[in-house]
Design a protein around this motif. Structure first.
Motif, PDB file in Angstrom:
ATOM      1  N   TYR A   1      82.312  31.934 -15.923  1.00  0.00           N
ATOM      2  CA  TYR A   1      81.648  32.109 -14.631  1.00  0.00           C
ATOM      3  C   TYR A   1      81.054  33.516 -14.598  1.00  0.00           C
ATOM      4  CZ  TYR A   1      83.856  27.802 -13.052  1.00  0.00           C
ATOM      5  OH  TYR A   1      84.228  26.489 -12.914  1.00  0.00           O
TER       6      TYR A   1
ATOM      7  N   VAL B   1      85.008  29.296  -7.698  1.00  0.00           N
ATOM      8  CA  VAL B   1      85.710  29.167  -8.983  1.00  0.00           C
ATOM      9  C   VAL B   1      86.877  28.201  -8.843  1.00  0.00           C
ATOM     10  CG1 VAL B   1      87.178  30.376 -10.646  1.00  0.00           C
ATOM     11  CG2 VAL B   1      85.047  31.407  -9.907  1.00  0.00           C
TER      12      VAL B   1
ATOM     13  N   LYS C   1      79.713  25.801  -9.809  1.00  0.00           N
ATOM     14  CA  LYS C   1      78.969  26.868 -10.472  1.00  0.00           C
ATOM     15  C   LYS C   1      77.671  27.243  -9.765  1.00  0.00           C
ATOM     16  CE  LYS C   1      80.556  27.430 -15.077  1.00  0.00           C
ATOM     17  NZ  LYS C   1      80.117  27.808 -16.420  1.00  0.00           N
TER      18      LYS C   1
ATOM     19  N   PHE D   1      76.803  31.000  -9.493  1.00  0.00           N
ATOM     20  CA  PHE D   1      76.909  31.771 -10.730  1.00  0.00           C
ATOM     21  C   PHE D   1      75.668  31.552 -11.578  1.00  0.00           C
ATOM     22  CE2 PHE D   1      81.111  30.725  -9.231  1.00  0.00           C
ATOM     23  CZ  PHE D   1      81.767  31.939  -9.277  1.00  0.00           C
TER      24      PHE D   1
END
Length: 394
Positions: free
Chosen positions: A146, A347, A352, A355
Motif C-alpha cells: 500500500y 488498509v 486500495k 493508494f
C-alpha cells in the motif's frame, strides 16, 4: 485472530503527529478491529513519550538493529498464525526504506497475511522509481503493498468519484472539450522551505508536490472509476515545455547556501490528454512556496466563465449549490474519513482506492523526467518575491 500493527520509526515525527493519533481515533471509535501495536526503533522507547495519556491499545516497544538474525528472532516471537493479519508501516526516510524491505523480506515477513505500507516519495526520477519498486516487488506481491500518498486520502479527494457518479448525466454532457476551458489543480503554500535546505535542494517543487499529489488529483478528476486511473495517466503528455514555468523565491539561494541553485520553489506544468474528450484542454498543475495564500484545490473553468471548485485542503465541504457548467449539481452526503484515518481504515478493509499504484508512479515520472532535465540544465531561474500571487509569477 490477531490484528498486529508494526510501525518502524515509531518515535519519529510522522508517527507521533499522524499515525498514532489516527490509530487511537479509529480504535476508540471502533472503526477498525482491536489491534496489538509494536513500535520499532533503533533506540530505547519510552511509551510515555508516545502516549501522554493512557495507551489506547496493547503496546510493545522493540529495539532492532540492522541484523537479520534479530529480525528472524522477532518474527518467531510474533508467532504469526494463518488467521492473523500483520500491517507493517515504514514511517522511515525514503533513503532507508529499501533496507528495511530487504531485511523484512529476507527474514520471512512477506507472508500472505502481511500488508506493507510505504510513504512517498517513490524515487526522484523514472530510473530510481523503477529500481525502488523492483526491490519491493522482489519480496512482496503488488496486492500486499500500500503506497501512501495522503492527498488521495483527503476527504474531498475521496468525494470526487461519488460526486461524478451522482451527477453522471451532467458530467457526460458538459465535462469535455466543448464546454471546459481549462482545469487547474493547485497546491499553494505561504510557508517557505522552513529550514529543510538539504531535502529541498534534492527535490524541488515539481518532485515534492506535482509528481505525486497534484498528478493524482488530476487523474481522479479525469477518470470515472478506479480502474481507469492507469489508462488516464497513460494519455497525458507535455507537448510544449515553454508553456511550463519554474521559479524560485528571492532569498532561497542564501537559505540553502548555494548561490548557483536553480531548484524551483514554484512550478506550473501544463499537460494535455490524448483522450478525445479532453483534447486541447490545458490541464495545469501548479504549486509553490512563499506565496500569498495556502490552498489545495481542483478548479474546472467552463467556457461560459463559470467555475466548479473542490477545495482539497483545508477541508471545506462541497457547496450544496455547486454548478456544473450552468446546471445545479446533485449534492451527496460526506461521511468519509480524512487523511491518515482514511489510510488505516482502507488498509484494514482491503481497499486500495486511496493508494497509488506502480503503473501510476512510473508513468508520472516518464512524463516529468524530460522537463526536469531541461530545467536543471539551465544556469538561471526566474525569481519572485515572497508573498507573491499566481499572477505575479505566471
Amino acid at each position: 485472530m490477531r490484528n498486529i500493527v508494526l510501525i518502524f520509526g515509531i518515535t519519529g515525527d510522522l508517527s507521533k503527529r499522524m499515525l498514532l493519533p489516527s490509530l487511537a481515533y479509529l480504535c476508540n471509535n471502533k472503526k477498525i478491529p482491536n489491534i496489538i501495536l509494536y513500535g520499532v526503533s533503533r533506540r530505547d522507547i519510552n511509551p510515555e513519550d508516545l502516549f501522554p495519556s493512557h495507551p489506547f491499545i496493547e503496546f510493545n516497544g522493540i529495539k532492532l538493529n540492522d541484523s537479520l538474525l534479530e529480525y528472524v528472532d522477532f518474527l518467531k516471537k510474533l508467532d504469526l498464525k494463518k488467521e492473523d493479519q500483520l500491517y507493517i508501516y515504514l514511517s522511515t526516510p525514503p533513503s532507508s526504506a529499501l533496507m528495511y524491505v530487504e531485511m523484512l523480506g529476507q527474514a520471512g515477513f512477506n507472508k500472505d497475511n502481511v500488508k506493507l505500507l510505504l510513504e512517498k516519495p517513490f524515487g526522484t526520477d523514472y530510473d530510481s522509481a523503477s529500481s525502488f519498486l523492483s526491490v519491493i516487488n522482489k519480496w512482496f506481491k503488488e496486492e500486499q503493498v500500500y503506497k501512501v500518498d495522503h492527498y488521495l486520502a483527503k476527504r474531498n479527494s475521496q468525494i470526487i468519484f461519488p460526486f461524478k457518479e451522482a451527477n453522471k448525466q451532467l458530467f457526460k454532457k458538459y465535462f469535455n472539450k466543448d464546454y471546459v476551458k481549462k482545469i487547474d489543480v493547485i497546491g499553494l503554500e505561504q510557508l517557505d522551505i522552513q529550514g529543510r535546505s538539504v531535502f529541498y535542494e534534492q527535490t524541488g517543487a515539481l518532485r515534492d508536490f506535482i509528481q505525486g499529489h497534484l498528478m493524482e488529483l488530476l487523474i481522479l478528476t479525469l477518470s470515472s472509476s478506479l480502474s481507469e486511473r492507469v489508462s488516464c495517466i497513460n494519455q497525458l503528455y507535455i507537448p510544449n515545455y515553454e508553456e511550463c514555468v519554474n521559479a524560485q523565491y528571492e532569498g532561497y539561494k542564501q537559505e540553502v547556501g548555494n548561490k548557483s541553485s536553480v531548484t524551483e520553489t514554484f512550478a506550473k506544468v501544463t499537460v494535455y490528454s490524448k483522450n478525445p474528450l479532453f483534447q486541447s484542454i490545458p490541464l495545469n498543475l501548479i504549486t509553490g512556496k512563499g506565496l500569498d495564500i495556502k490552498e489545495s484545490s481542483i478548479n474546472i473553468s467552463w467556457k461560459n466563465d463559470k467555475q466548479t471548485k473542490i477545495i482539497i485542503s483545508p477541508y471545506i465541504p462541497l457547496e450544496k449549490d455547486t454548478v456544473i457548467y450552468n446546471e445545479k449539481a446533485v449534492s451527496i452526503s460526506d461521511n468519509f474519513l480524512d487523511g491518515y484515518n482514511a489510510v488505516f481504515f482502507n488498509v484494514f478493509n482491503n481497499n486500495k482506492s486511496v493508494f497509488t499504484s506502480n503503473d501510476e508512479i512510473l508513468q508520472s515520472w516518464k512524463i516529468f523526467d524530460p522537463l526536469l532535465k531541461k530545467w536543471y540544465s539551465q544556469k538561471k531561474i526566474k525569481t519572485y518575491k515572497k508573498g507573491s500571487n499566481l499572477k505575479d509569477i505566471i
